[in-house]
Design a protein around this motif. Structure first.
Motif, PDB file in Angstrom:
ATOM      1  N   ASN A   1       0.833  -1.206   0.000  1.00 25.55           N
ATOM      2  CA  ASN A   1       0.000   0.000   0.000  1.00 25.55           C
ATOM      3  C   ASN A   1       0.868   1.257   0.000  1.00 25.55           C
ATOM      4  O   ASN A   1       0.655   2.186   0.767  1.00 25.55           O
TER       5      ASN A   1
ATOM      6  N   SER B   1      -4.190   2.913  -8.957  1.00 26.42           N
ATOM      7  CA  SER B   1      -4.449   3.111  -7.525  1.00 26.42           C
ATOM      8  C   SER B   1      -5.654   4.009  -7.281  1.00 26.42           C
ATOM      9  O   SER B   1      -6.119   4.125  -6.142  1.00 26.42           O
TER      10      SER B   1
ATOM     11  N   ARG C   1      -5.465   7.240  -7.593  1.00 28.47           N
ATOM     12  CA  ARG C   1      -4.938   8.476  -7.028  1.00 28.47           C
ATOM     13  C   ARG C   1      -4.199   9.268  -8.096  1.00 28.47           C
ATOM     14  O   ARG C   1      -3.540   8.703  -8.960  1.00 28.47           O
TER      15      ARG C   1
ATOM     16  N   ASN D   1      -3.244  14.001  -5.065  1.00 29.27           N
ATOM     17  CA  ASN D   1      -3.935  13.216  -4.030  1.00 29.27           C
ATOM     18  C   ASN D   1      -2.942  12.441  -3.189  1.00 29.27           C
ATOM     19  O   ASN D   1      -3.027  12.413  -1.952  1.00 29.27           O
ATOM     20  N   TRP D   2      -2.013  11.812  -3.872  1.00 31.86           N
ATOM     21  CA  TRP D   2      -1.053  10.922  -3.213  1.00 31.86           C
ATOM     22  C   TRP D   2      -0.121  11.701  -2.290  1.00 31.86           C
ATOM     23  O   TRP D   2       0.120  11.305  -1.148  1.00 31.86           O
TER      24      TRP D   2
ATOM     25  N   ASN E   1      -0.681  14.637  -0.908  1.00 33.46           N
ATOM     26  CA  ASN E   1      -1.458  15.158   0.222  1.00 33.46           C
ATOM     27  C   ASN E   1      -1.789  14.062   1.222  1.00 33.46           C
ATOM     28  O   ASN E   1      -1.873  14.318   2.438  1.00 33.46           O
ATOM     29  N   GLU E   2      -1.981  12.823   0.755  1.00 33.02           N
ATOM     30  CA  GLU E   2      -2.301  11.708   1.640  1.00 33.02           C
ATOM     31  C   GLU E   2      -1.157  11.377   2.588  1.00 33.02           C
ATOM     32  O   GLU E   2      -1.373  10.997   3.739  1.00 33.02           O
ATOM     33  N   PHE E   3       0.070  11.543   2.112  1.00 30.57           N
ATOM     34  CA  PHE E   3       1.221  11.117   2.905  1.00 30.57           C
ATOM     35  C   PHE E   3       2.047  12.284   3.430  1.00 30.57           C
ATOM     36  O   PHE E   3       3.156  12.078   3.936  1.00 30.57           O
TER      37      PHE E   3
END
Length: 230
Positions: free
Chosen positions: A152, A218, A220, A224-225, A227-229
């Motif tokens: 993931n 995915s 994303r 998005n990716w 900002n997610e991490f």
């Protein structure tokens, strides 16, 4: 028309280049000499400019080559940095066997670091893939890393020790540490669309480019990716 820029100002100067089809590109100069460069999201540029208006300055550390995004929290205790690694071929070490000329698509490494006095401790490493060609922007699609040892988007290091860094620019050495680590089939089961075992895939792709139809979506985008991490 050719546009030529000569940076002659003393002290620190940052040049921001904005175009229609890519992320803003920032170049750092010290006394006329380029000391760093990299891509940043529009959100990061806006936040930095807002902050500089309040405190009268805008500065980042010297960032590693290929930086796409960098952010730091308010008390400078934690930061994130995302790097682009171009498509290439290299040896993969599957258990004790070396398989040469294995292709990798364009990759994005993300790092979460804790800043403690004069050192940076890597707390998490993220890894995703993108299409190998074309300009990256906020809407670029992020795919799963197509091989093993990533769950993931989170890199599983096993017994490999991550070094403590003195400078953020040293992050450019960490992808090499990952690539040169021993691979297992851990987390490979859902990594790509090939329907091949890990060993079969590596043997089939030797000396070729990575087939983009094997990349697993995915859902994303790059923005998005990140900002997610971060």
């Amino acid at each position: 028309m050719n546009l030529s820029l000569e940076i002659e100002d003393k002290g620190n100067v940052q040049l921001v280049k904005i175009s229609d089809f890519s992320l803003p590109y920032v170049e750092d100069y010290q006394d006329g000499i380029k000391i760093g460069e990299g891509y940043h999201t529009f959100e990061t540029i806006a936040k930095a400019l807002t902050h500089s208006a309040k405190v009268g300055g805008l500065a980042t550390p010297i960032l590693p080559r290929g930086t796409l995004y960098y952010s730091v929290n308010n008390d400078n205790s934690k930061c994130t940095c995302f790097l682009e690694v171009a498509p290439h071929r290299r040896s993969v070490f599957l258990y004790r066997e070396e398989i040469e000329e294995v292709p990798f698509p364009r990759l994005i490494f993300g790092f979460e670091l804790l800043h403690r006095e004069d050192e940076y401790v890597i707390s998490k490493v993220f890894l995703g893939a993108t299409e190998s060609y074309g300009l990256l922007n906020e809407d670029s699609e992020i795919y799963q890393f197509p091989y093993s040892n990533v769950d993931n988007f989170v890199v599983c290091w096993g017994s490999t020790e991550r070094p403590i860094l003195k400078r953020l620019s040293q992050l450019s050495t960490i992808p090499e540490l990952f690539f040169n680590s021993s691979n297992t089939e851990c987390y490979y089961y859902n990594a790509n669309n090939s329907n091949l075992s890990y060993k079969e895939l590596l043997e089939k792709l030797k000396g070729k480019d990575f087939p983009e139809e094997y990349l697993k979506k995915s859902g994303r985008t790059l923005l998005n990716w990140v900002n997610e991490f971060s």
